[in-house]
Motif scaffolding. Structure first.
Motif, PDB file in Angstrom:
ATOM      1  N   GLN A  74       0.842  -1.192   0.000  1.00 29.79           N
ATOM      2  CA  GLN A  74       0.000   0.000   0.000  1.00 29.79           C
ATOM      3  C   GLN A  74       0.879   1.244   0.000  1.00 29.79           C
ATOM      4  O   GLN A  74       2.029   1.207   0.450  1.00 29.79           O
ATOM      5  N   SER A  75       0.331   2.330  -0.498  1.00 28.78           N
ATOM      6  CA  SER A  75       1.038   3.589  -0.444  1.00 28.78           C
ATOM      7  C   SER A  75       1.127   4.065   1.005  1.00 28.78           C
ATOM      8  O   SER A  75       0.196   3.868   1.801  1.00 28.78           O
ATOM      9  N   ARG A  76       2.249   4.680   1.337  1.00 26.67           N
ATOM     10  CA  ARG A  76       2.392   5.170   2.705  1.00 26.67           C
ATOM     11  C   ARG A  76       1.404   6.293   2.994  1.00 26.67           C
ATOM     12  O   ARG A  76       0.895   6.414   4.106  1.00 26.67           O
ATOM     13  N   VAL A 223       6.330   3.285  -0.148  1.00 28.86           N
ATOM     14  CA  VAL A 223       5.255   2.308   0.007  1.00 28.86           C
ATOM     15  C   VAL A 223       5.468   1.543   1.307  1.00 28.86           C
ATOM     16  O   VAL A 223       6.579   1.471   1.834  1.00 28.86           O
ATOM     17  N   ASP A 224       4.394   0.973   1.821  1.00 23.41           N
ATOM     18  CA  ASP A 224       4.429   0.126   3.010  1.00 23.41           C
ATOM     19  C   ASP A 224       3.860  -1.236   2.659  1.00 23.41           C
ATOM     20  O   ASP A 224       2.957  -1.357   1.811  1.00 23.41           O
ATOM     21  N   VAL A 225       4.391  -2.255   3.311  1.00 20.00           N
ATOM     22  CA  VAL A 225       3.810  -3.597   3.246  1.00 20.00           C
ATOM     23  C   VAL A 225       2.996  -3.768   4.524  1.00 20.00           C
ATOM     24  O   VAL A 225       3.550  -3.733   5.623  1.00 20.00           O
ATOM     25  N   VAL A 226       1.704  -3.923   4.363  1.00 15.81           N
ATOM     26  CA  VAL A 226       0.780  -3.866   5.491  1.00 15.81           C
ATOM     27  C   VAL A 226       0.262  -5.262   5.806  1.00 15.81           C
ATOM     28  O   VAL A 226      -0.101  -6.028   4.902  1.00 15.81           O
ATOM     29  N   THR A 227       0.222  -5.597   7.098  1.00 15.18           N
ATOM     30  CA  THR A 227      -0.337  -6.862   7.558  1.00 15.18           C
ATOM     31  C   THR A 227      -1.047  -6.637   8.877  1.00 15.18           C
ATOM     32  O   THR A 227      -0.962  -5.544   9.461  1.00 15.18           O
ATOM     33  N   GLY A 289      -1.028  -2.633  -4.364  1.00 16.57           N
ATOM     34  CA  GLY A 289      -2.042  -3.676  -4.427  1.00 16.57           C
ATOM     35  C   GLY A 289      -1.499  -5.084  -4.544  1.00 16.57           C
ATOM     36  O   GLY A 289      -2.270  -6.042  -4.428  1.00 16.57           O
ATOM     37  N   MET A 290      -0.186  -5.249  -4.773  1.00 13.42           N
ATOM     38  CA  MET A 290       0.380  -6.593  -4.831  1.00 13.42           C
ATOM     39  C   MET A 290       0.268  -7.269  -3.469  1.00 13.42           C
ATOM     40  O   MET A 290       0.382  -6.619  -2.426  1.00 13.42           O
TER      41      MET A 290
END
Length: 386
Positions: A74-76, A223-227, A289-290
């Protein structure tokens, strides 16, 4: 014609016939009695066949096992784009997924009313300017005449007051004209940053109120990888903890990252905590979105051994986690356990079972305590690979 002679049976033959009739009657009476006895007798007991259950033994692992979590890029920064004035949306120039640049026009409202207000404000400003110019000329004349004592001091004061009032009116008209010009400019929606349109929230023809969202803009750049993690997985998760990121769309590549942010409060709906991981060296191939997986190694993990089981083995005892264990007598026991961590397909247990225990891993919702079972190995062991 000679008469036919009939011979009578002798005593021996008559006695034999009587005995035969009596035996036939006794046989007829014995049939229902035999059937009655058969109905009253109990059936032979049938041996109980134990039910087969699929079991596995827990695998020992070190307590420093990392967390494997599903994640999304996701975008930061994501901002909601809206008009600052009300009006009817008459034009949309970009759509979902479009890349936009700072200063680019995105949408427009019907400008008719705003143009009229701006024209009216400009006319008022021009009139105020004319009034101020006249007041300035009058003040100059009165000032010169007062110096020669041709007019009274009172008349000079009146000219000075009129000039001050005209100056105030001109400044007010100037401010109203500026506001009207801004209101007209606000009918055009302009991108404030480079980015990608991530959502569309209004259609052409809609009458919008001030601040009603039209687009969502995901900023370009960071960008951030969100979980999301459960509360029991929070231990050791803090900003700066190392993480590895893999993406399904880009197989064979791994990005190094670090935890940037851990949400201080749980989501009110899912009751999970949002964790954001920033990539140390992102590249252009990483698109918004990946989806993929982020592997995080908590910073305060200990060397305590844990036991791994398939997630399908988990049941509950009240509101506590538990598993079904086959006892030495072949009967089921529901044993409470302590879950140290949840994986995508497995659970890590710190207490409750031993490595030698036979734990049921399939059909746990159909079992009962004390049930006699027959443990069997999985038909396809790969289905329960940890």
């Amino acid at each position: 014609m000679k008469p036919v002679s009939r011979s009578c049976p002798g005593p021996a033959s008559l006695a034999f016939s009587v005995r035969r009739v009596r035996l036939a009657r006794m046989a007829l009476l014995a049939v229902p009695f035999t059937l009655w006895l058969a109905g009253c007798s109990k059936p032979a007991p049938v041996a109980e066949v134990p039910r087969e259950v699929v079991v596995l033994q827990a695998q020992e692992r070190a307590g420093t096992q990392p967390l494997h979590l599903p994640a999304e890029v996701q975008s930061r920064y994501v901002t909601s784009l809206s008009f600052r004035v009300a009006g009817q949306l008459v034009e949309r120039r970009v759509h979902l997924g479009d890349v936009v640049r700072k200063g680019q026009i995105l949408a427009r409202l019907d400008p008719a009313d705003a143009d009229q207000n701006a024209a009216s404000a400009r006319a008022e400003l021009a009139a105020a300017r004319q009034h101020l110019d006249a007041a300035e000329k009058q003040l100059q004349r009165d000032t010169a005449q007062a110096a020669e004592q041709l007019i009274s001091a009172q008349q000079l004061e009146q000219s000075q007051d009129a000039h001050a009032a005209a100056l105030s009116q001109w400044k007010a008209a100037q401010a109203r004209a500026a506001v009207a010009g801004n209101q007209r400019d606000y009918t055009t929606l302009v991108a404030q940053h480079d980015g990608v349109i991530s959502t569309e929230q209004a259609n052409t023809g809609d009458v919008l109120s001030p601040g009603q969202p039209v687009y969502s803009l995901a900023w370009s750049g960071a960008v951030d990888v969100v979980t999301d993690v459960a509360d029991r997985q929070l231990a050791g998760l803090q900003p700066g903890v190392a993480a590895d990121v893999t993406l399904a769309a880009l197989p064979g590549k791994t990005w190094k990252g670090r935890v940037r942010e851990v949400s201080p409060a749980a989501d009110p709906q899912s009751r999970t905590y949002r964790v954001k991981v920033t990539l140390e060296q992102p590249d252009a191939s990483v698109r918004l979105g990946m989806t993929g997986e982020v592997t995080i190694t908590p910073s305060n993990t200990t060397q305590t051994q844990v036991l791994l089981l398939p997630a399908t083995a988990l049941f509950h005892q009240g509101d506590k986690p538990a598993v079904w264990v086959v006892g030495a007598d072949g009967k089921l026991v529901l044993r409470p356990v302590t879950v140290a961590a949840y994986g995508e397909r497995s659970i890590s247990l710190s207490q409750g079972v031993a490595a030698s225990d036979k734990v049921v891993v399939q059909g746990v919702h159909t079992l009962t305590v004390g049930e006699k079972v027959k443990p069997v190995a999985p038909l396809h062991a790969e289905d329960f690979a940890l």
